[in-house]
Write a protein that holds these residues in place. Sequence first.
Motif, short mmCIF file in Angstrom:
data_model
loop_
_atom_site.label_atom_id
_atom_site.label_comp_id
_atom_site.label_asym_id
_atom_site.label_seq_id
_atom_site.Cartn_x
_atom_site.Cartn_y
_atom_site.Cartn_z
N ASP A 183 7.41 -4.89 -13.35
CA ASP A 183 7.30 -5.99 -14.29
C ASP A 183 7.10 -7.30 -13.53
OD1 ASP A 183 7.38 -7.62 -16.48
OD2 ASP A 183 9.52 -7.41 -16.84
N GLU A 184 5.90 -7.85 -13.60
CA GLU A 184 5.56 -9.12 -12.94
C GLU A 184 6.01 -9.14 -11.47
OE1 GLU A 184 3.79 -11.46 -14.23
OE2 GLU A 184 3.82 -11.03 -16.36
N PRO A 185 5.59 -8.17 -10.66
CA PRO A 185 6.11 -8.08 -9.30
C PRO A 185 5.64 -9.18 -8.35
CG PRO A 185 4.36 -6.49 -9.60
CD PRO A 185 4.62 -7.09 -10.95
N THR A 186 4.54 -9.87 -8.69
CA THR A 186 3.99 -10.86 -7.75
C THR A 186 4.32 -12.29 -8.15
OG1 THR A 186 1.89 -10.96 -8.94
CG2 THR A 186 2.08 -9.32 -7.19
N SER A 187 5.18 -12.48 -9.15
CA SER A 187 5.43 -13.82 -9.67
C SER A 187 6.01 -14.77 -8.62
CB SER A 187 6.37 -13.76 -10.88
OG SER A 187 7.60 -13.15 -10.52
N SER A 188 6.72 -14.22 -7.61
CA SER A 188 7.34 -15.06 -6.59
C SER A 188 6.76 -14.81 -5.20
CB SER A 188 8.86 -14.82 -6.56
OG SER A 188 9.45 -15.10 -7.80
N LEU A 189 5.59 -14.17 -5.14
CA LEU A 189 5.03 -13.79 -3.84
C LEU A 189 3.87 -14.68 -3.44
CD1 LEU A 189 4.96 -9.87 -4.05
CD2 LEU A 189 6.87 -11.40 -3.46
N SER A 190 3.71 -14.84 -2.13
CA SER A 190 2.53 -15.51 -1.60
C SER A 190 1.34 -14.55 -1.65
CB SER A 190 2.78 -15.95 -0.16
OG SER A 190 2.88 -14.80 0.68
N GLU A 191 0.16 -15.06 -1.35
CA GLU A 191 -1.04 -14.22 -1.36
C GLU A 191 -0.92 -13.09 -0.34
OE1 GLU A 191 -4.65 -12.73 -2.54
OE2 GLU A 191 -3.47 -14.33 -3.48
N ALA A 192 -0.42 -13.40 0.86
CA ALA A 192 -0.28 -12.36 1.89
C ALA A 192 0.75 -11.32 1.47
CB ALA A 192 0.13 -13.00 3.22
N GLU A 193 1.85 -11.75 0.87
CA GLU A 193 2.88 -10.81 0.41
C GLU A 193 2.35 -9.95 -0.73
OE1 GLU A 193 6.97 -13.30 1.42
OE2 GLU A 193 5.87 -13.70 -0.43
N THR A 194 1.53 -10.55 -1.59
CA THR A 194 0.93 -9.79 -2.70
C THR A 194 0.02 -8.69 -2.16
OG1 THR A 194 1.03 -11.66 -4.23
CG2 THR A 194 -0.61 -9.96 -4.69
N GLU A 195 -0.80 -9.02 -1.16
CA GLU A 195 -1.69 -8.02 -0.58
C GLU A 195 -0.90 -6.87 0.05
OE1 GLU A 195 -4.85 -7.60 -0.89
OE2 GLU A 195 -5.05 -9.41 -2.09
N ALA A 196 0.22 -7.20 0.70
CA ALA A 196 1.05 -6.16 1.31
C ALA A 196 1.64 -5.25 0.23
CB ALA A 196 2.17 -6.80 2.13
N LEU A 197 2.07 -5.84 -0.89
CA LEU A 197 2.59 -5.04 -2.00
C LEU A 197 1.50 -4.15 -2.57
CD1 LEU A 197 4.78 -4.34 -4.10
CD2 LEU A 197 3.93 -6.26 -5.46
N PHE A 198 0.29 -4.69 -2.73
CA PHE A 198 -0.82 -3.90 -3.26
C PHE A 198 -1.11 -2.69 -2.35
CE2 PHE A 198 -3.12 -7.37 -5.91
CZ PHE A 198 -2.02 -7.45 -6.72
N ALA A 199 -1.05 -2.92 -1.04
CA ALA A 199 -1.29 -1.82 -0.10
C ALA A 199 -0.26 -0.71 -0.30
CB ALA A 199 -1.26 -2.34 1.33
#
Length: 264
Positions: A183-199
């Motif tokens: 549920d909204e996992p990237t709401s508090s993440l930076s772009e680099a952190e978002t890409e790591a989560l996506f991976a």
Amino acid sequence: SRWATDSRASARALKIMPPLLELEALTKRFGTVTALDWVVFDLRRGEIHALLGENGAGKSTLIKILAGIHLPDEGTIRIDGELADLRSVADANRCAIRVIHQELSLAPNLSIAENIYLGREPQRGGWLRRGQMFDEAQQLVAELQLHELRDVRTLVAELSVAHRQLVEIARALSCQARILILDEPTSSLSEAETEALFATLRRLRSQGVGIIYISHRLEEISRLADRVTVLRDGRVIGTQAAPQLDQRELVRWMVGREIVDYFH
């Protein structure tokens, strides 16, 4: 040839294999308010299925039904083609459904390993087997390729928000979760952190985990999701392959009208 025969048999098996998760005519009312109205939804193995909608569209109610918090008034839930009766969080856990909420539920004063096995710590004769717990946690994060969690003795308080989310994912998968809801996992993440989560999510998808991904960030959907389902006023407006939908179409599905002046 025998190889060709086996291949055809495998293809037929894939065609008749039921979805990992299937919701049929799911309805939920709160007094005179209908939060979900005859919702039909399915999740396949090894798929990231985005669930979109404005606030109040019914996403949270749907999540809580799958988590065993709310009971539907009508409709059925099937997992692997079998009826599932989700009357409690324990029922959802037994069905290998795990929800990672926007507000994380970790104990910051405990280590990564202690959070992963919180409430399920390995014991013998009533004594905590701390060494075994650290070894099993280390093996788990290695198998999941969560390299950011390489030292499972690290306190969660010392981790970034992105790495704390990975701890939540590791905890869910330590229970053999097959259906993961974010549920909204990237709401508090930076772009680099978002890409790591996506991976990480793509790796889980390749391992056969079914993922329901909820986000208001439409630009993420085409980069991550396989399919998209949009809810509006508790009803399913449509389901479509993610590459076939652009942001304007998604917004039109969500709000019910064409947006002439589009702002990011």
